[in-house]
Design a protein around this motif. Structure first.
Motif: not given
Lengths: 549, 549
Positions: A327-341
């Protein structure tokens, strides 16, 4: 191809088309007043257009509908009528249709009922099931404008191959749903019908480009819809409307005789696939189409029937709690908004709790991959899309300017070949990463859990970053979107310690507002290697079971 | 990538490379005098280099070799030595090698024998089997010049994916075989080693671009060789040397990490595949590679293991004498020479006699298809190939001027997309034709028998028409070449009533001379739908059984 009505302004052509759609809705199906609420999910139950029977039928899963249609417990005409009514209501609320043809649908349903009466059996696995179609699929006698005003005015003379196979399987067609001009954005707005909105909040996008599908399915005006995906266009509307959707790998389902942008562009293929309310419904669709042997009709389809053995082998692993999931929380380019995390975290902890092996996955050079796929989208300097826009004189919608700038240079043939070579190298490097687990840990990775968009259902005109979706178009991996939760202003406060990784990251994060997004659907994608549809659907089914969906 | 040795003329670089190849041949393996005869097929038996054992081993089928290697009846070192000796003789007679590395091969064989002694079992399905490789495949420590002088001087640091999988299966590498400069012609000549010739007559071409493979296999200096095919390059050398060869559909076997011309060109893919002395040997190769799961290493490979059920189902049809086979004598553009027409007739009448259903097939707009594929070959205005030619200052070989004219214009990106769209439409129209049989006659077409070249093994510099081969590259159909007969001046007189369908037809037919072509190998191709390798190999096996091969 341009079909401009002589001596009419684009505004008149567009107005005329809107009137046609409106006229297709019988008076009995008109809702009295536009609801003032932003959330219109309750309107079908309350507007008086739908009977108790209609409401019940339109709330059933497709698997149950086809079962009851097959036993004769339900009639195709009744089911079709219920969905036509709910679709009519959906359009009045959400502005999600380009074509509405209940009479043809009911005629088709009548024929199927007659067939059933004559033979005492269904005509095929989808006997009597209404299926909604994105306005790229051609249905004999209807129009395919695909959001371009220049394309209005010509009735299709044949069905797309997928439509033919669905029709043979017993499916009924009643609507063609809205798309954004060019198809190349993840919101849905065009100069024909304007904007399609999200049934949970009119201020949110229904997603795109299969946005009409997202909206109509979101409010259950459809039970299974057909979309396409070249950079998230099936998965984003699924996620934004709390639905399931699959982006199969290229070559699994037939695209032949559909309309498209940039036809002939084969570096990153657009693929067609279903959006629905459950994994079993997605599987019903996939299996029914594959039974029709699409590879005999479309040379791009691989002769690969539904592989039950693949599904069974992964189900064994599921039963033994032996899935290996990254799994990953973000792709190193854009951090998702808190609901997505939080959505990712919900899935991770649920899988961990059940006992599967879940571990962090480092996305492999996604920034490079996303830049590469963006080059492909704009490879012709946007010649194709602007030709179709300019043919009627209509303006470009504002959303496309980031991705499809008319001032971009055309790539040279050798540049295209170089991009294609880089794509292959990148895909192979990704496979190497995928196999690292095998090498180091003596076991094979089964899937990755990832964000599909950095945001929950987004506010209009704010969609900026396609990379979470488009990276898997470049890789041609199979990806299934599963709804997980809803944004919650209590659980998902703004990040206090956010540090932007770059401009786009800053822009995307700045859009987050816990209040404005409260209640917005949050989905994640389950991703598997190329052509692993059977396995990924089984894993997605297990995950949604664990999540209690 | 260009690796020019500083301050050396291309002539010196080329001469130095020839010397290296010559030096790799031990003195004991040198033949005393160049034979004066045009047919050198008998030389291996008579030259004194090969022992009785060597001659026996190099005459065995690969299936028997791996069986005897697996039981310990043969040692890898002995088998390898026999093939190295025969390959050395082959090169001296035919000029067919770019790289010869018997020491590395024998070291590899020794390791395999040691493995066998230790474990008392073979390492894999190809344990100890020498396999020859076209000079596009990379083998760690050897050079890949691919016929370009500018590429000489760099040792490869890794194996191609296919080489890795073959190595894992137990195969041994000992030679890299010659190709024409650019790969884009069906004869084999370059400025490094000059011309490779046909073992049955030095005046005839060995075919191309996998011409070194055709030559070395023709004289049994190899039992299975690996070639590539973007317009006949596996099938033409197979046909010209009385061999079997398969052009699988794209995505069946791994091409990753091989050298190529026009890398990144994906409109018509070059594919890799085996040439051998029998269908069972081709199957041995295919199955062994697929067991290695190439799709885990090369993203272009489809996860499609050997489908035994496909093979079994067509074998049932064969047993019941129920094959439905179409055939054609010519494609409406170029009439083949009389020996080829007789070859088709031999196959047709043999199938008819056995009781299968064989009927005339009308090639569907092959002229259009061939023109389309020719546009693809030259899409970059030949930028790529001339860059590599010019990098060393070497001249272009004369053969390429028809197909690869340096004055051709580059296609525009939108033109490429249009070509790709036309390709798809053409492929689909062909599928419609294929299905017509199904519709009209209630049965499915199983294969087509067709010429693979308008001529038997051709005289040097006379190859002009690629259309019989390249049409199936455009369609991406599976095609297997089967040897049928030999040109015969008595049976194949010049046609008295020939009327040319066009200039190229007149040119090709004018080349026919019963005397000059007497004895030249004649093959045909057996063609099936995309990704039908299991079926087509089974049908080809039945045809060669009927023909008594």
């Amino acid at each position: 191809m341009q079909f401009i009505m002589a001596s009419m302004s684009w505004q008149s052509i567009s107005a005329e088309k809107r009137t046609q759609i409106e006229r297709a809705i019988p008076n009995d199906w008109k809702i009295r007043a536009s609801p003032s609420e932003e959330n219109v999910m309750h309107v079908p139950e309350q507007c008086g257009v739908l009977s108790h029977f209609d409401l019940e039928v339109t709330s059933l899963p497709a698997t149950e509908l086809v079962e009851r249609l097959a036993t004769g417990d339900l009639k195709a005409v009744d089911v079709t009528l219920s969905f036509c009514k709910r679709a009519a209501v959906a359009h009045q609320l959400l502005n999600c249709l380009h074509e509405f043809f209940p009479e043809a649908a009911l005629a088709q349903a009548k024929e199927l009922d007659e067939y059933y009466a004559r033979h005492n059996r269904p005509i095929g696995p989808l006997h009597g099931l209404p299926i909604s179609l994105k306005d790229q699929l051609r249905v004999k006698g209807t129009e395919t404008s695909m959001g371009y005003i220049a394309w209005i005015g010509k009735r299709d003379e044949t069905d797309s191959v997928l439509v033919k196979l669905l029709r043979k399987a017993g499916a009924i067609f009643y609507v063609k749903t809205s798309v954004p001009q060019t198809l190349m954005v993840c919101e849905t707005v065009n100069n024909i019908i304007g904007r399609t909105v999200n049934p949970r909040n009119k201020n949110w996008s229904c997603g795109g480009s299969s946005g009409g599908e997202g909206a109509i399915l979101g409010i259950r005006g459809s039970v299974i819809g057909v979309g396409t995906d070249i950079g998230g266009s099936i998965r984003i509307p699924a996620a934004f409307n709390s639905l399931f959707g699959i982006r199969s790998s290229h070559g699994r389902l037939p695209y032949a005789d559909m309309a498209n942008s940039m036809e002939g562009q084969e570096t990153v293929h657009s693929v067609v696939g279903p959006i629905a309310h459950s994994i079993p419904d997605l599987k019903l669709f996939m299996k029914s189409v594959l039974e029709g042997e699409p590879w005999k009709y479309d040379s791009k389809v691989i002769p690969l029937p539904w592989r039950q053995a693949e599904e069974d082998s992964i189900k064994m692993k599921i039963a033994r709690k032996e899935l290996n999931i990254g799994f990953y929380h973000h792709d190193g380019v854009v951090l998702p908004h808190p609901p997505i995390l939080r959505g990712i975290e919900i899935v991770r902890s649920a899988l961990e709790k059940v006992g599967h092996n879940i571990f962090p996955w480092t996305p492999y050079e996604h920034e490079f991959g996303v830049n590469l796929v963006n080059k492909i989208y704009a490879a012709d300097g946007c010649t194709d899309v602007y030709r179709n826009i300019n043919a009627s004189g209509e303006p470009a919608i504002p959303n496309i300017k980031d991705l499809l700038n008319p001032n971009l240079p055309k790539a040279d043939v050798n540049e295209i070949w170089d991009i294609q070579l880089q794509k292959w190298h990148y895909q192979r490097a990704y496979l190497d990463k995928w196999r690292e687990l095998e090498g180091n840990m003596g076991r094979e990775i089964d899937a990755i859990i990832a964000p599909i968009s950095p945001t929950a259902a987004i506010r209009h005109d704010k969609f900026k970053y396609y990379g979470y979706a488009s990276i898997f178009n470049l890789l041609d991996f199979s990806s299934v979107v599963v709804p997980v939760t809803f944004a919650d202003k209590e659980k998902d406060p703004k990040m206090s310690d956010f540090k932007a990784m770059g401009n786009i990251d800053a822009d995307v994060q700045a859009e987050y507002d816990p209040e404005a997004y409260h209640g917005a659907p949050v989905g994640v994608q389950i991703v598997g290697r190329r052509l692993s549809e059977e396995r990924i659907l089984a894993i997605a089914e297990e995950i949604s079971r664990i999540l209690g969906k």
